[in-house]
Write an enzyme that holds these catalytic residues in place. Structure first.
Site, mmCIF file in Angstrom:
data_model
loop_
_atom_site.group_PDB
_atom_site.id
_atom_site.type_symbol
_atom_site.label_atom_id
_atom_site.label_comp_id
_atom_site.label_asym_id
_atom_site.label_seq_id
_atom_site.Cartn_x
_atom_site.Cartn_y
_atom_site.Cartn_z
ATOM 1 N N TRP A 165 0.799 -1.220 0.000
ATOM 2 C CA TRP A 165 0.000 0.000 0.000
ATOM 3 C C TRP A 165 0.833 1.272 0.000
ATOM 4 O O TRP A 165 0.309 2.353 -0.224
ATOM 5 C CB TRP A 165 -0.931 0.023 1.227
ATOM 6 C CG TRP A 165 -0.277 -0.495 2.480
ATOM 7 C CD1 TRP A 165 -0.381 -1.764 2.976
ATOM 8 C CD2 TRP A 165 0.603 0.207 3.369
ATOM 9 N NE1 TRP A 165 0.383 -1.898 4.113
ATOM 10 C CE2 TRP A 165 0.989 -0.699 4.377
ATOM 11 C CE3 TRP A 165 1.108 1.515 3.415
ATOM 12 C CZ2 TRP A 165 1.854 -0.353 5.419
ATOM 13 C CZ3 TRP A 165 1.969 1.872 4.437
ATOM 14 C CH2 TRP A 165 2.331 0.943 5.422
ATOM 15 N N ASN A 166 2.132 1.189 0.291
ATOM 16 C CA ASN A 166 2.885 2.439 0.493
ATOM 17 C C ASN A 166 3.241 3.156 -0.814
ATOM 18 O O ASN A 166 3.378 4.371 -0.834
ATOM 19 C CB ASN A 166 4.136 2.191 1.346
ATOM 20 C CG ASN A 166 5.048 1.131 0.779
ATOM 21 O OD1 ASN A 166 4.606 0.243 0.051
ATOM 22 N ND2 ASN A 166 6.315 1.208 1.105
ATOM 23 N N LYS A 189 -2.161 -8.520 -7.612
ATOM 24 C CA LYS A 189 -3.011 -8.265 -6.455
ATOM 25 C C LYS A 189 -2.360 -7.137 -5.652
ATOM 26 O O LYS A 189 -1.474 -7.359 -4.843
ATOM 27 C CB LYS A 189 -3.159 -9.503 -5.555
ATOM 28 C CG LYS A 189 -4.269 -9.289 -4.517
ATOM 29 C CD LYS A 189 -4.048 -10.009 -3.218
ATOM 30 C CE LYS A 189 -3.053 -9.388 -2.325
ATOM 31 N NZ LYS A 189 -3.320 -8.012 -1.876
ATOM 32 N N GLU A 192 -5.188 -4.127 -0.711
ATOM 33 C CA GLU A 192 -6.621 -3.808 -0.639
ATOM 34 C C GLU A 192 -6.846 -2.401 -0.080
ATOM 35 O O GLU A 192 -7.898 -1.808 -0.277
ATOM 36 C CB GLU A 192 -7.343 -4.835 0.241
ATOM 37 C CG GLU A 192 -7.620 -6.164 -0.442
ATOM 38 C CD GLU A 192 -6.370 -6.969 -0.778
ATOM 39 O OE1 GLU A 192 -5.342 -6.795 -0.114
ATOM 40 O OE2 GLU A 192 -6.426 -7.770 -1.741
ATOM 41 N N GLY A 242 6.679 -6.450 0.211
ATOM 42 C CA GLY A 242 5.926 -6.338 1.464
ATOM 43 C C GLY A 242 6.791 -6.740 2.631
ATOM 44 O O GLY A 242 8.009 -6.553 2.604
ATOM 45 N N SER A 243 6.157 -7.320 3.655
ATOM 46 C CA SER A 243 6.909 -7.633 4.869
ATOM 47 C C SER A 243 7.674 -8.947 4.720
ATOM 48 O O SER A 243 7.289 -9.833 3.950
ATOM 49 C CB SER A 243 5.963 -7.707 6.064
ATOM 50 O OG SER A 243 5.035 -8.742 5.870
ATOM 51 N N GLU A 264 10.995 -8.391 -2.485
ATOM 52 C CA GLU A 264 11.500 -7.114 -1.960
ATOM 53 C C GLU A 264 10.811 -6.910 -0.620
ATOM 54 O O GLU A 264 9.615 -6.636 -0.563
ATOM 55 C CB GLU A 264 11.164 -5.999 -2.975
ATOM 56 C CG GLU A 264 12.020 -4.788 -2.769
ATOM 57 C CD GLU A 264 11.383 -3.835 -1.800
ATOM 58 O OE1 GLU A 264 11.660 -3.975 -0.582
ATOM 59 O OE2 GLU A 264 10.610 -2.979 -2.231
ATOM 60 N N LEU A 265 11.582 -7.106 0.458
ATOM 61 C CA LEU A 265 10.952 -7.284 1.766
ATOM 62 C C LEU A 265 11.282 -6.204 2.792
ATOM 63 O O LEU A 265 11.230 -6.451 3.998
ATOM 64 C CB LEU A 265 11.340 -8.659 2.322
ATOM 65 C CG LEU A 265 11.011 -9.818 1.378
ATOM 66 C CD1 LEU A 265 11.456 -11.135 1.972
ATOM 67 C CD2 LEU A 265 9.528 -9.862 1.063
ATOM 68 N N CYS A 298 10.329 1.557 2.110
ATOM 69 C CA CYS A 298 11.244 0.465 2.477
ATOM 70 C C CYS A 298 12.699 0.904 2.474
ATOM 71 O O CYS A 298 13.528 0.308 3.145
ATOM 72 C CB CYS A 298 11.028 -0.728 1.557
ATOM 73 S SG CYS A 298 11.061 -0.261 -0.165
ATOM 74 N N GLU A 395 11.856 -2.840 11.546
ATOM 75 C CA GLU A 395 11.618 -1.728 10.625
ATOM 76 C C GLU A 395 10.468 -0.868 11.155
ATOM 77 O O GLU A 395 9.345 -1.365 11.289
ATOM 78 C CB GLU A 395 11.247 -2.293 9.252
ATOM 79 C CG GLU A 395 11.037 -1.242 8.198
ATOM 80 C CD GLU A 395 10.721 -1.846 6.815
ATOM 81 O OE1 GLU A 395 10.190 -2.969 6.762
ATOM 82 O OE2 GLU A 395 11.016 -1.179 5.812
HETATM 83 P P1 NAD Z 1 1.445 -7.293 6.329
HETATM 84 O O1 NAD Z 1 2.575 -8.210 6.589
HETATM 85 O O2 NAD Z 1 0.094 -7.636 6.857
HETATM 86 O O3 NAD Z 1 1.247 -7.028 4.763
HETATM 87 C C1 NAD Z 1 2.291 -6.594 3.935
HETATM 88 C C2 NAD Z 1 1.759 -6.662 2.502
HETATM 89 O O4 NAD Z 1 1.575 -8.021 2.139
HETATM 90 C C3 NAD Z 1 0.384 -6.020 2.296
HETATM 91 O O5 NAD Z 1 0.401 -5.362 1.050
HETATM 92 C C4 NAD Z 1 -0.601 -7.189 2.281
HETATM 93 O O6 NAD Z 1 -1.727 -6.928 1.445
HETATM 94 C C5 NAD Z 1 0.238 -8.293 1.708
HETATM 95 N N1 NAD Z 1 -0.083 -9.610 2.216
HETATM 96 C C6 NAD Z 1 -0.346 -9.980 3.479
HETATM 97 N N2 NAD Z 1 -0.545 -11.307 3.560
HETATM 98 C C7 NAD Z 1 -0.422 -11.790 2.301
HETATM 99 C C8 NAD Z 1 -0.507 -13.082 1.727
HETATM 100 N N3 NAD Z 1 -0.736 -14.186 2.451
HETATM 101 N N4 NAD Z 1 -0.326 -13.186 0.378
HETATM 102 C C9 NAD Z 1 -0.050 -12.100 -0.384
HETATM 103 N N5 NAD Z 1 0.042 -10.871 0.111
HETATM 104 C C10 NAD Z 1 -0.125 -10.709 1.445
HETATM 105 O O7 NAD Z 1 1.930 -5.941 6.869
HETATM 106 P P2 NAD Z 1 1.336 -4.471 6.950
HETATM 107 O O8 NAD Z 1 0.694 -4.237 8.270
HETATM 108 O O9 NAD Z 1 0.562 -4.111 5.730
HETATM 109 O O10 NAD Z 1 2.731 -3.738 6.958
HETATM 110 C C11 NAD Z 1 3.599 -4.107 8.019
HETATM 111 C C12 NAD Z 1 5.005 -4.181 7.619
HETATM 112 O O11 NAD Z 1 5.192 -4.642 6.301
HETATM 113 C C13 NAD Z 1 5.650 -2.837 7.622
HETATM 114 O O12 NAD Z 1 6.039 -2.502 8.913
HETATM 115 C C14 NAD Z 1 6.819 -3.032 6.727
HETATM 116 O O13 NAD Z 1 7.884 -3.574 7.468
HETATM 117 C C15 NAD Z 1 6.357 -4.070 5.758
HETATM 118 N N6 NAD Z 1 6.032 -3.465 4.449
HETATM 119 C C16 NAD Z 1 7.045 -3.363 3.575
HETATM 120 C C17 NAD Z 1 6.812 -2.770 2.358
HETATM 121 C C18 NAD Z 1 7.925 -2.626 1.368
HETATM 122 O O14 NAD Z 1 7.884 -1.731 0.537
HETATM 123 N N7 NAD Z 1 8.887 -3.525 1.355
HETATM 124 C C19 NAD Z 1 5.558 -2.274 2.051
HETATM 125 C C20 NAD Z 1 4.509 -2.420 2.971
HETATM 126 C C21 NAD Z 1 4.773 -3.026 4.174
#
Ligand code: NAD
Length: 490
Positions: A165-166, A189, A192, A242-243, A264-265, A298, A395
């Site tokens: 989402w960022n 995907k 959301e 994502g995370s 890219e985590l 990130c 992070e």
């Molecule tokens: P989260 O771990 O719930 O989700 C991270 C992302 O993964 C979201 O976009 C979510 O839609 C997606 N996601 C979650 N479960 C999934 C699954 N089973 N399959 C596919 N996609 C899935 O975390 P959050 O609360 O949205 O963010 C928390 C942490 O995530 C942040 O503190 C940061 O460290 C990390 N993050 C990193 C980036 C990045 O650019 N690398 C971006 C967003 C969040």
């Protein structure tokens, strides 16, 4: 000492948000009888839209469409594919102001920042339109007369992309543009929480003439969608941003099908500031980089390791510059830092600051939520933060910076490299010798020397260690979507 920052109230004359759809096989699919997911404005907490939740049948339809779309798209020459992608880039640029407002409403970032992001997303389509024409193979001299050894580069197949989402525009754009540039079809995907931006990108591609099924956009349960897509034999490559926790889960799923991945985590970027750096300028650049998108980046600079002789000067300059930031709703043109994207981040900021203060970190700026409407958090700086605090290890993904003093080069390198992350790292020095030594020593996929600007479409973007593997931009970005085929012809 903390300071209360004036809160610019959210603009009450909210612009319109779009109706939300799934996009499957060239069709815009509205909610109908499907479950719905609300989308919130992070500046007000108001519901601004409702997403259709993809059913198992929708996901299967997207897989069928991507399979069919791949066979159509790979037959089109890279030259013709490039024309469609470049036309989409033009449309995205023409629509950038409207898309930026949608992005600001759903994510919170200032409109000017959002518009810049949308334009970079357009640049990505241009880059991969061109790079697709350069997916060169080679001819290897053969061992026997009358035979030929050819190396061909082919699109790997339908891809599944998951973006956060960022960066609602550039994050999906990197994955979609690279897939399409290489000749792959794609099911994306996006998060959301920020759906309208990627739908606008899909709309531009459809309007540019992208054949049906080449791009499909799903929303719903991330877990249900990712497990159905990754376990399908149709999908040949996965890309996730994502995370680390989620990335590891998806890597397990991909391993079952022996599927290629780009991950890219995120990171926890160190910034090493040497005694000979231009401290005032470094502090100003640091404030602009740290509080961009409210720190939800990130590659955001986070752990500032500052030489002990210039530490206090840096802290004073950082605070002076951060106090000038105007905080408010992203759609207010005066705003320089918007709200956090969701309430989870507010809870995380509170926990990290309380933990650090309890064990001796000195809170010098901010540290609190602003008001009680929306997800606003003060620009925050803690100094002399002990290594074992949560914020020095996890992070923060928010507007929090922390400092620590160092005496020697080796001490700074050890501290910078001590975490399992390795996405971005930065160093500031006026010495070329020190710049070269620190760039060699940092365990990181990207290093900024006297700059925080390290991401453009033509340069590789990616990390090492638990920050992931593979690169998303540059020539490496296309390579990730190409398979190598060797042909021996007699
Ligand atoms: P989260 O771990 O719930 O989700 C991270 C992302 O993964 C979201 O976009 C979510 O839609 C997606 N996601 C979650 N479960 C999934 C699954 N089973 N399959 C596919 N996609 C899935 O975390 P959050 O609360 O949205 O963010 C928390 C942490 O995530 C942040 O503190 C940061 O460290 C990390 N993050 C990193 C980036 C990045 O650019 N690398 C971006 C967003 C969040």
């Amino acid at each position: 000492m903390t300071r209360q920052i004036d809160h610019v109230p959210a603009d009450t004359r909210m612009p319109d948000y779009d109706q939300l759809f799934l996009f499957i096989d060239g069709e815009w699919i509205d909610r109908g009888t499907r479950d719905g997911l609300d989308v919130f404005n992070p500046a007000t907490g108001d519901v601004i839209g409702t997403l259709p939740v993809a059913t198992e049948a929708d996901i299967q339809n997207a897989l069928n469409a991507a399979e069919k779309g791949f066979h159509v798209w790979r037959q089109i020459s890279p030259f013709e594919r490039g024309k469609i992608l470049r036309q989409a880039a033009t449309l995205i640029r023409e629509r950038s102001s409207a898309i930026a407002i949608r992005m600001s409403l759903e994510e919170g970032k200032p409109v000017a920042e959002a518009r810049g992001e949308v334009n970079v997303a357009a640049d990505m389509f241009d880059w991969f339109a061109e790079e697709g024409r350069r997916s060169y193979g080679r001819v290897i001299p053969s061992r026997s007369e009358g035979t030929r050894y050819l190396v061909l580069r082919e699109p790997v197949g339908p891809t599944a992309a998951f973006s956060p989402w960022n960066f609602p525009a550039t994050s999906p754009a990197r994955k979609i543009a690279a897939s399409l540039g290489a000749g792959c079809s794609c099911i994306v995907k996006p998060a959301e929480e920020t759906p309208a931006t990627c739908l606008a990108i899909a709309r531009a591609l459809a309007d540019a003439g992208l054949p049906k099924g080449v791009l499909n956009v799903l929303y719903g349960s991330p877990e249900a969608i990712s497990s159905q897509l990754i376990s399908s034999p149709v999908i040949r490559k996965i890309s996730f941003t994502g995370s680390t926790v989620v990335g590891k889960k998806l890597a397990h799923l991909a391993a079952d099908g022996v599927k290629r991945m780009t991950l890219e985590l995120g990171g926890h970027a160190p910034v090493v500031i040497f005694e000979d750096a231009d401290i005032e300028k470094t502090a100003q650049l640091a404030v602009a980089a740290k509080f961009r998108n409210a720190g939800q980046v990130c590659i955001s600079p986070t752990r500032f390791y500052v030489h002990e002789n210039v530490h206090d000067q840096f802290v004073d300059a950082f605070i002076a510059s951060a106090r000038l930031l105007r905080i408010g709703s992203g759609v207010d043109p005066e705003t320089q830092m918007g709200p956090l994207a969701n309430p989870r981040r507010l809870a995380a900021m509170t926990r990290l600051v309380e933990d650090a203060v309890a064990v001796g970190g000195e809170l010098r700026l901010g540290g609190h939520r602003i008001g009680n409407q929306g997800n606003f958090w003060e620009p925050t700086l803690l100094v002399d933060v002990p290594e074992h605090t949560a914020m020095m290890n996890e992070e923060p993904f928010g507007p929090i910076a922390m400092t620590s003093r160092f005496k020697t080069f080796d001490e700074a390198v050890t501290a910078a490299n001590r975490l399992p992350f390795g996405l971005a790292a930065y160093a500031f020095t006026q010495s070329d010798k020190t710049a070269m030594a620190i760039s060699n020593a940092l365990e990181s996929g990207m290093v900024g020397l006297n700059t925080f600007a390290i991401s453009v479409p033509e340069t590789p973007f990616g990390g090492v260690k638990e920050s992931g593997f593979g690169s998303e931009g540059g020539i490496e970005g296309l390579d990730a979507y190409l398979a190598t085929k060797f042909v021996s012809q007699a």
